[in-house]
Structures are given as C-alpha cells and as structure tokens.
Design a protein around this motif. Structure first.
Motif, PDB file in Angstrom:
ATOM      1  N   MET A 185       0.834  -1.208   0.000  1.00 40.15           N
ATOM      2  CA  MET A 185       0.000   0.000   0.000  1.00 40.15           C
ATOM      3  C   MET A 185       0.870   1.260   0.000  1.00 40.15           C
ATOM      4  O   MET A 185       0.569   2.228  -0.696  1.00 40.15           O
ATOM      5  N   ALA A 186       1.958   1.237   0.744  1.00 41.63           N
ATOM      6  CA  ALA A 186       2.872   2.383   0.781  1.00 41.63           C
ATOM      7  C   ALA A 186       3.498   2.611  -0.589  1.00 41.63           C
ATOM      8  O   ALA A 186       3.633   3.750  -1.041  1.00 41.63           O
ATOM      9  N   ARG A 187       3.853   1.524  -1.272  1.00 42.57           N
ATOM     10  CA  ARG A 187       4.429   1.639  -2.615  1.00 42.57           C
ATOM     11  C   ARG A 187       3.424   2.224  -3.604  1.00 42.57           C
ATOM     12  O   ARG A 187       3.768   3.075  -4.425  1.00 42.57           O
ATOM     13  N   ILE A 188       2.192   1.755  -3.517  1.00 38.68           N
ATOM     14  CA  ILE A 188       1.147   2.272  -4.425  1.00 38.68           C
ATOM     15  C   ILE A 188       0.911   3.750  -4.168  1.00 38.68           C
ATOM     16  O   ILE A 188       0.804   4.553  -5.096  1.00 38.68           O
ATOM     17  N   THR A 189       0.857   4.125  -2.878  1.00 38.41           N
ATOM     18  CA  THR A 189       0.645   5.528  -2.525  1.00 38.41           C
ATOM     19  C   THR A 189       1.791   6.396  -3.036  1.00 38.41           C
ATOM     20  O   THR A 189       1.561   7.466  -3.611  1.00 38.41           O
ATOM     21  N   GLN A 190       3.026   5.945  -2.856  1.00 38.00           N
ATOM     22  CA  GLN A 190       4.188   6.693  -3.346  1.00 38.00           C
ATOM     23  C   GLN A 190       4.168   6.824  -4.860  1.00 38.00           C
ATOM     24  O   GLN A 190       4.500   7.872  -5.405  1.00 38.00           O
ATOM     25  N   HIS A 191       3.765   5.751  -5.523  1.00 39.66           N
ATOM     26  CA  HIS A 191       3.695   5.768  -6.986  1.00 39.66           C
ATOM     27  C   HIS A 191       2.672   6.803  -7.462  1.00 39.66           C
ATOM     28  O   HIS A 191       2.957   7.598  -8.372  1.00 39.66           O
TER      29      HIS A 191
END
Length: 198
Positions: free
Chosen positions: A185-191
């Motif tokens: 989820m953190a990766r998706i948000t950063q993306h």
C-alpha cells in the motif's frame, strides 16, 4: 511528535491490545498471541526496546493479574501457572523480541530470502523462549511433583512444544501478511504521489 514516533506508538498500542485480548482467554478458542506479539514487536519496533519491551511486559503481567484475581477470583500466586519461574518470562519473551529485531536488521525486503530468514529467526527464538519458560516452570514451580528429573522435564517439554510453536507461527504469519499489505500500500501511494507531481 514525528510521523515515525506516532506510527510506532500506534503499532505498540495495536500489539498490546491483541495480546491483552487473547491472553485473557489463554486456553479458549482464541489462543494466546503473546509469543507472536513479542516477536512482531521486536521486528516492527526495533530500536524502541527501551520503552516498548518493558511496557509490553507490564501489559502481560497486568493482564495475568486481572484475569487471575478478578475473573478467576483467586490469589495471583496461588494460581497453577504462577511460580518463581514466572519472572523468567522476561528473558523468555526477550528471546522472541531479539529474534524479531534480528530479522528486522537482516531482512532484505519482500523476497524469498527474507522469508527464509524469518523462518530461522522465529524457530530459534521460539525454541529459546520455550526452553526458558517451560524449564523455569518445571524446575521452580511448587506445583510440579518431586522428585524432578531431566527425563520427566523432556517429556513435559514434548507435551506442549508443538502447540506453542504452531500458535506463535500462526500469529507471526498473520503479522507477515499485514506487513506485506502495508508495504504494498505504501508503494502504491508513493507511486500515485509521484505521478501527481509530474
């Protein structure tokens, strides 16, 4: 307070609540999560051992005290599981914390190598915790019939060994799933944030 500190306090509170809720019903349908909680806390709260480990220990002891004195209605020290060995839960749970902390230091992200390290760290710390907690009860409790022997202790070790390891592995596995979901989820948000800036 920084975001990291806020997150750490949130993680701590969540872990303490799960531990207290399951520790109250030690042998009921929902097994005690304490061992898994200390391992996960060592992983997620690495670097916060000075305050988080003692507070988790206090939460464990307070939960036991409330359950034994108020729910069972008996004196704390007369309950079957209580003995001088009870205080050796500190190094026993410390072994679990150290296992999780070691994993946090050596893990390499969401890879199979991390899964292998997690299995080794969990197995070693679980076994050490089990030897300390079971051994301290067997050798120090007045509830264990005398004479005591190493043969009888090894038989006692075998009686509880697999259930404790399985329960701990179950809770750590659930924690691992939550960890993977949070990282993704953190990766998706950063993306998405990165795309919004372009």
């Amino acid at each position: 307070m920084t975001t990291t500190q806020t997150r750490r306090f949130g993680i701590f509170a969540g872990l303490a609540l799960v531990m207290a809720a399951t520790r109250m019903h030690h042998f009921n349908a929902l097994p005690d999560a304490s061992w898994g909680i200390f391992f996960l806390a060592g992983f997620w709260l690495r670097g916060s051992a000075r305050w988080a480990f003692p507070l988790l220990m206090v939460a464990a002891v307070l939960t036991d005290y409330v359950v034994i004195t108020h729910m069972m209605g008996i004196s704390f020290w007369t309950q079957y599981c209580m003995s001088a060995g009870y205080w050796l839960l500190i190094p026993a749970y410390g072994a679990l914390w150290l296992g999780g902390s070691w994993l946090a230091k050596h893990q390499m992200g969401l890879r199979l190598s991390t899964l292998a390290l997690a299995a080794v760290a969990l197995l070693v710390s679980e076994n050490l915790c089990y030897l300390i907690s079971n051994g301290s009860f067997y050798w120090l409790s007045s509830h264990v019939p005398t004479p005591r022997s190493f043969g009888a202790w090894f038989e006692n070790l075998g009686d509880w060994y697999l259930p404790f390891l399985q329960t701990t592995a179950l809770y750590v596995g659930l924690g691992a799933v939550l960890h993977v979901l949070a990282v993704q989820m953190a990766r998706i948000t950063q993306h998405h944030q990165g795309q919004a800036l372009h």
